[in-house]
Design a protein around this motif. Structure first.
Motif, PDB file in Angstrom:
ATOM      1  N   ASN A 130      -6.171  -4.783  14.029  1.00 34.50           N
ATOM      2  CA  ASN A 130      -5.165  -4.514  15.257  1.00 34.50           C
ATOM      3  C   ASN A 130      -3.849  -4.073  14.673  1.00 34.50           C
ATOM      4  O   ASN A 130      -2.722  -4.990  15.216  1.00 34.50           O
ATOM      5  CB  ASN A 130      -5.186  -5.517  16.307  1.00 34.50           C
ATOM      6  N   GLY A 131      -3.704  -3.444  13.616  1.00 29.19           N
ATOM      7  CA  GLY A 131      -2.361  -3.249  12.877  1.00 29.19           C
ATOM      8  C   GLY A 131      -1.882  -1.880  12.885  1.00 29.19           C
ATOM      9  O   GLY A 131      -2.538  -1.119  13.616  1.00 29.19           O
ATOM     10  N   PRO A 143     -11.184   3.923  10.540  1.00 27.23           N
ATOM     11  CA  PRO A 143     -10.666   5.175  11.360  1.00 27.23           C
ATOM     12  C   PRO A 143      -9.295   4.631  11.761  1.00 27.23           C
ATOM     13  O   PRO A 143      -8.989   3.596  12.148  1.00 27.23           O
ATOM     14  CB  PRO A 143     -11.474   5.612  12.249  1.00 27.23           C
ATOM     15  N   LEU A 144      -8.112   5.386  11.742  1.00 26.13           N
ATOM     16  CA  LEU A 144      -6.985   5.408  12.023  1.00 26.13           C
ATOM     17  C   LEU A 144      -6.514   6.368  13.268  1.00 26.13           C
ATOM     18  O   LEU A 144      -7.243   7.357  13.371  1.00 26.13           O
ATOM     19  CB  LEU A 144      -5.653   5.491  10.912  1.00 26.13           C
ATOM     20  N   GLN A 145      -5.798   5.975  14.219  1.00 24.62           N
ATOM     21  CA  GLN A 145      -5.180   6.955  15.030  1.00 24.62           C
ATOM     22  C   GLN A 145      -3.568   7.160  14.745  1.00 24.62           C
ATOM     23  O   GLN A 145      -2.889   6.478  14.360  1.00 24.62           O
ATOM     24  CB  GLN A 145      -5.030   6.296  16.483  1.00 24.62           C
ATOM     25  N   LEU A 181      -3.621  12.669  16.419  1.00 24.40           N
ATOM     26  CA  LEU A 181      -4.873  12.687  15.737  1.00 24.40           C
ATOM     27  C   LEU A 181      -5.857  11.622  15.926  1.00 24.40           C
ATOM     28  O   LEU A 181      -5.269  10.383  15.863  1.00 24.40           O
ATOM     29  CB  LEU A 181      -4.480  13.009  14.308  1.00 24.40           C
ATOM     30  N   LYS A 182      -7.100  11.596  16.082  1.00 24.61           N
ATOM     31  CA  LYS A 182      -8.000  10.652  16.235  1.00 24.61           C
ATOM     32  C   LYS A 182      -8.827  10.536  14.748  1.00 24.61           C
ATOM     33  O   LYS A 182      -9.269  11.527  14.699  1.00 24.61           O
ATOM     34  CB  LYS A 182      -8.639  10.755  17.466  1.00 24.61           C
ATOM     35  N   LEU A 185       0.636   5.132  12.370  1.00 26.14           N
ATOM     36  CA  LEU A 185      -0.725   5.059  12.108  1.00 26.14           C
ATOM     37  C   LEU A 185      -1.321   3.546  12.523  1.00 26.14           C
ATOM     38  O   LEU A 185      -0.670   2.406  12.287  1.00 26.14           O
ATOM     39  CB  LEU A 185      -1.291   4.953  10.508  1.00 26.14           C
ATOM     40  N   GLN A 186      -2.373   3.809  13.563  1.00 26.53           N
ATOM     41  CA  GLN A 186      -2.757   2.360  14.087  1.00 26.53           C
ATOM     42  C   GLN A 186      -4.362   2.378  14.093  1.00 26.53           C
ATOM     43  O   GLN A 186      -4.962   3.309  14.002  1.00 26.53           O
ATOM     44  CB  GLN A 186      -2.404   2.439  15.562  1.00 26.53           C
ATOM     45  N   THR A 187      -4.856   0.999  14.100  1.00 28.34           N
ATOM     46  CA  THR A 187      -6.124   0.870  14.189  1.00 28.34           C
ATOM     47  C   THR A 187      -6.433  -0.309  14.989  1.00 28.34           C
ATOM     48  O   THR A 187      -5.634  -1.340  15.093  1.00 28.34           O
ATOM     49  CB  THR A 187      -6.804   0.630  12.467  1.00 28.34           C
TER      50      THR A 187
END
Length: 127
Positions: free
Chosen positions: A8-9, A48-50, A59-60, A106-108
């Motif tokens: 969750n970063g 994967p990153l969003q 972008l997903k 960039l998030q995951t």
């Protein structure tokens, strides 16, 4: 800015696009920046990153490929295209240059891939 607690970063950057063209008073502020994003990474599994621009999902599931192991020096580049509308940017005006600013995140929900480099550049699309 970087935040990560195992999972969750996110990584967040303030991006500035500079314009040296016509004087500000003659410009139209509704145009599109065509950007190429390159991420050099490795990952032992799919992570994967969003990608968000100013908190809007653009972008997903990028960087979702397994690339060797995270301990190898075998990082690989993946290239993505994205568009940013000038109307979604903050604008700072001056006599010499206008600066359009936006936040790229960039998030995951899971673990981050092992990112070695990030590159962002503007390109002129061929019509």
């Amino acid at each position: 800015y970087i935040y990560c607690d195992g999972k969750n970063g996110f990584i967040e950057y303030l991006v500035q696009v500079k314009r040296h063209d016509k004087p500000t008073i003659c410009k139209t502020y509704d145009h599109q920046f065509d950007l190429t994003l390159g991420i050099e990474y490795s990952s032992p599994d799919s992570r994967p990153l969003q990608l968000y621009i100013n908190d809007d999902l653009k972008l997903k599931n990028i960087c979702d490929e397994t690339i060797k192991t995270s301990y190898d020096q075998a990082a690989a580049w993946r290239i993505y295209q994205l568009e940013v509308q000038s109307s979604s940017c903050r604008l700072r005006l001056s006599r010499e240059v206008d600066i359009y600013e936006f936040t790229l995140k960039l998030q995951t929900d899971g673990y981050f891939p092992h990112i070695r480099s990030i590159m962002l550049m503007e390109y002129e699309p061929v019509h």
